[in-house]
Design an enzyme around this catalytic site. Sequence first.
Site, short mmCIF file in Angstrom:
data_model
loop_
_atom_site.label_atom_id
_atom_site.label_comp_id
_atom_site.label_asym_id
_atom_site.label_seq_id
_atom_site.Cartn_x
_atom_site.Cartn_y
_atom_site.Cartn_z
N ASP A 14 48.14 33.52 48.68
CA ASP A 14 47.19 34.30 48.90
C ASP A 14 46.11 33.18 49.91
OD1 ASP A 14 46.27 35.44 46.52
OD2 ASP A 14 45.73 33.36 45.29
N GLN A 72 45.70 31.77 39.96
CA GLN A 72 44.70 32.99 39.81
C GLN A 72 43.67 32.49 40.15
OE1 GLN A 72 45.30 36.46 40.07
NE2 GLN A 72 43.16 37.06 39.92
N LYS A 111 50.38 42.67 39.51
CA LYS A 111 50.91 41.69 40.53
C LYS A 111 52.02 41.18 40.23
CE LYS A 111 46.74 39.09 42.11
NZ LYS A 111 45.97 38.31 41.85
#
Length: 290
Positions: A121, A98, A54
């Site tokens: 997200d 995460q 990322k």
Amino acid sequence: MTTRLIDGKAIAADVQARVGRGVSEWVAGHHRRPALVTILVGNDPASAIYVRKKHEACDAIGIESRPVHLPAATRAAELLAYIDACNADDTVDGILVQLPLPRHIDTSAVIERIRPDKDVDGFHPYNIGRLAQRIPVLRPCTPAGIMELLRHTGIDLHGRRACVVGASNHVGRPMAMELLLAGATVTVCHRFTQDLAHHVADAEIVVAAVGKPGLVKGEWLRAGAIVIDVGINRMPDGHLCGDVAYDPSSGKAAWITPVPGGVGPMTVAMLMHNTLEACRLRTMKAGSLA
């Protein structure tokens, strides 16, 4: 039948290039660069690799990357306090925690603590609710990426029968909503589903997202089906495989995603898209309130 691969790497590269141009145009308009904070708790090797990818994507397209690595023993209150600080920081556009988190931390509480307009997200109940009501803002990255993959097949999804295997909050459920938005007729299968083979065989589009190697058998597939394999499973010998038995599916499916190189790169690409979109939306909202 010749089975065609849906090249997630190439499609993701196109999406990231488009986002990169958007970032350049945004900065050229005298705006600051979009900024993404990623929070990794603990030392899970797979999570560390995902976070690194990322940040590499951010660097490649001009998004400011702010990695945060917290020890596995971090208390939930400490993590929530850090999220609060990022929520209050006007120079932060996206916050990504995460997953998975250590067991002592409530994942739902963490997701709900992130401001919906910084939830790149797309997991916050607000953003999932917007998707359910057909007014999406920040969409969950993996399902949104899958819709990009499906668009590249050129197949009109209206009226198509789709089967989503797996009903997770992060992939299966929002995937079903994305397919409904596209006009498909959707069946969602889960651990209580009886006769999974029947539902798969009836589908023109199959999305498998359960994390079980080879769960979906090639002989189950309808001839000419489009197969999207979200699973990434590491086998004892080290090789990666998906949730769909790949070799038996070749020659039967019209389109299929490889593992790796299919869905995975699209998730990162859509995260970049969401970060730029979050920055734009927050800036426009601030301007309208000024």
